[in-house]
Design an enzyme around this catalytic site. Structure first.
Site, PDB file in Angstrom:
ATOM      1  N   SER A 117       0.773  -1.351   0.128  1.00  0.00           N
ATOM      2  CA  SER A 117       0.240  -0.185   0.246  1.00  0.00           C
ATOM      3  C   SER A 117       0.898   1.339   0.037  1.00  0.00           C
ATOM      4  O   SER A 117       0.407   2.285  -0.131  1.00  0.00           O
ATOM      5  CB  SER A 117      -0.928   0.056   1.190  1.00  0.00           C
ATOM      6  OG  SER A 117      -0.286   0.070   2.364  1.00  0.00           O
TER       7      SER A 117
ATOM      8  N   LYS B 227       0.806   4.720   6.765  1.00  0.00           N
ATOM      9  CA  LYS B 227       0.372   5.615   5.825  1.00  0.00           C
ATOM     10  C   LYS B 227       0.872   6.910   5.693  1.00  0.00           C
ATOM     11  O   LYS B 227       1.732   7.270   6.771  1.00  0.00           O
ATOM     12  CB  LYS B 227      -1.202   5.733   5.907  1.00  0.00           C
ATOM     13  CG  LYS B 227      -2.023   4.358   5.933  1.00  0.00           C
ATOM     14  CD  LYS B 227      -1.916   3.494   4.634  1.00  0.00           C
ATOM     15  CE  LYS B 227      -2.949   2.280   4.924  1.00  0.00           C
ATOM     16  NZ  LYS B 227      -2.739   1.688   3.557  1.00  0.00           N
TER      17      LYS B 227
END
Length: 294
Positions: free
Chosen positions: A56, A130
């Site tokens: 990701s 993230k």
């Protein structure tokens, strides 16, 4: 008599009290225990290594990369837009790492326990990594006429994005399959985070913002593999944006002060102090011997 007293005093001053040194077979296990205790303390309160289980964050972070995470930086300041953070996801966040069978053998359990203590084990199902996009009070949306995200109406050129989500796919409230999403006002005490590999990242677009109190720390360097050793600095576009917009319009919310576990401190602190005193006395004895021999 004076000469006699002087020579006797000289002999007393020159006398060396010899201490029995610890044999290597006893000293080596002690040093290993001290090193292990220090590693646990560093992992718990200062820096921890994290394993990257998914794609990701490609190509900024690749699968199997290991990063070091600063766990005290946000006790002294607030998160910044553009920083890469490790955090615990809320109940809305689905686990990203693939489910792999876990061995229940004694050796495997022992290895996982030791790895978790020193901070080199695999992350938990609720641990995510993230990039911070929005702070409390920010209005985050996508997209402008060029397909870019906007923060408080200002488009952001994200050169670090690997593969972006398609523009023509309709938004899905539970699946981040579309680049487009409706404007989100980040609540007080929370942050809006997204992965760099938008095509596969499941992030705040469809799973919602996360509390800043859930942040474990900031990822600041890739340490493994050594061929990919690099720092994880804030991109220029976010530094330029921060110059004009230093904080969001809502308060970030206070983070709790780090506290030491009284039980572990009571057990480990006297032990470490005694080892330090022993090492210091041994060093002083060696220096004294050197002076006497010279």
């Amino acid at each position: 008599m004076q000469g006699y007293r002087g020579s006797s005093s000289g002999r007393r001053r020159g006398r060396v009290i010899r201490r029995k040194e610890m044999p290597l077979w006893q000293e080596l296990p002690l040093l290993l225990v001290v090193a292990f205790c220090l590693a646990v303390l560093i992992r718990t309160f200062l820096v921890q290594a994290f394993f990257i289980p998914s794609g990701s964050m490609e190509n900024t972070l690749l699968i199997n990369d290991r990063v070091l995470v600063n766990k005290v930086v946000y006790d002294m300041r607030d998160p910044l837009r553009g920083e890469i953070v490790v955090f615990r996801g809320t109940d809305n966040w689905a686990p990203e790492q693939p489910s792999t069978p876990v061995s229940n053998a004694f050796g495997a359990k022992l290895g996982r326990t030791i790895g978790d203590l020193v901070g080199v084990s695999r992350p938990g199902e609720r641990d995510f990594i993230k990039r911070v996009i929005g702070l409390p009070g920010d209005k985050v949306a996508c997209c402008d006429e060029k397909g870019r995200i906007t923060v408080n109406g200002e488009p952001i050129d994200e050169a670090y994005i690997d593969e972006n989500s398609p523009l023509d796919q309709p938004p899905n409230p539970r699946q981040c399959s579309s680049r487009r999403f409706t404007e989100v006002t980040v609540p007080a005490g929370e942050m809006f985070v997204m992965g760099d590999h938008r095509l596969v990242s499941q992030d705040a677009r469809c799973q919602g913002p996360v509390p800043i109190d859930n942040v474990i720390g900031r990822a600041f360097v890739v340490v493994w593999p050594t061929s990919r050793f690099t720092s994880l600095s804030v991109p220029d576009v976010w530094q330029e944006y921060a110059t004009a917009h230093p904080v969001g319009s809502a308060p970030l919310g206070a983070k709790p002060e780090p506290k030491l576990d009284p039980a572990s401190t009571a057990v480990m602190l006297p032990f470490l102090l005694s080892v330090g005193v022993s090492a210091r006395s041994g060093l002083c004895l060696r220096l004294r011997r050197r002076r006497l021999r010279s």
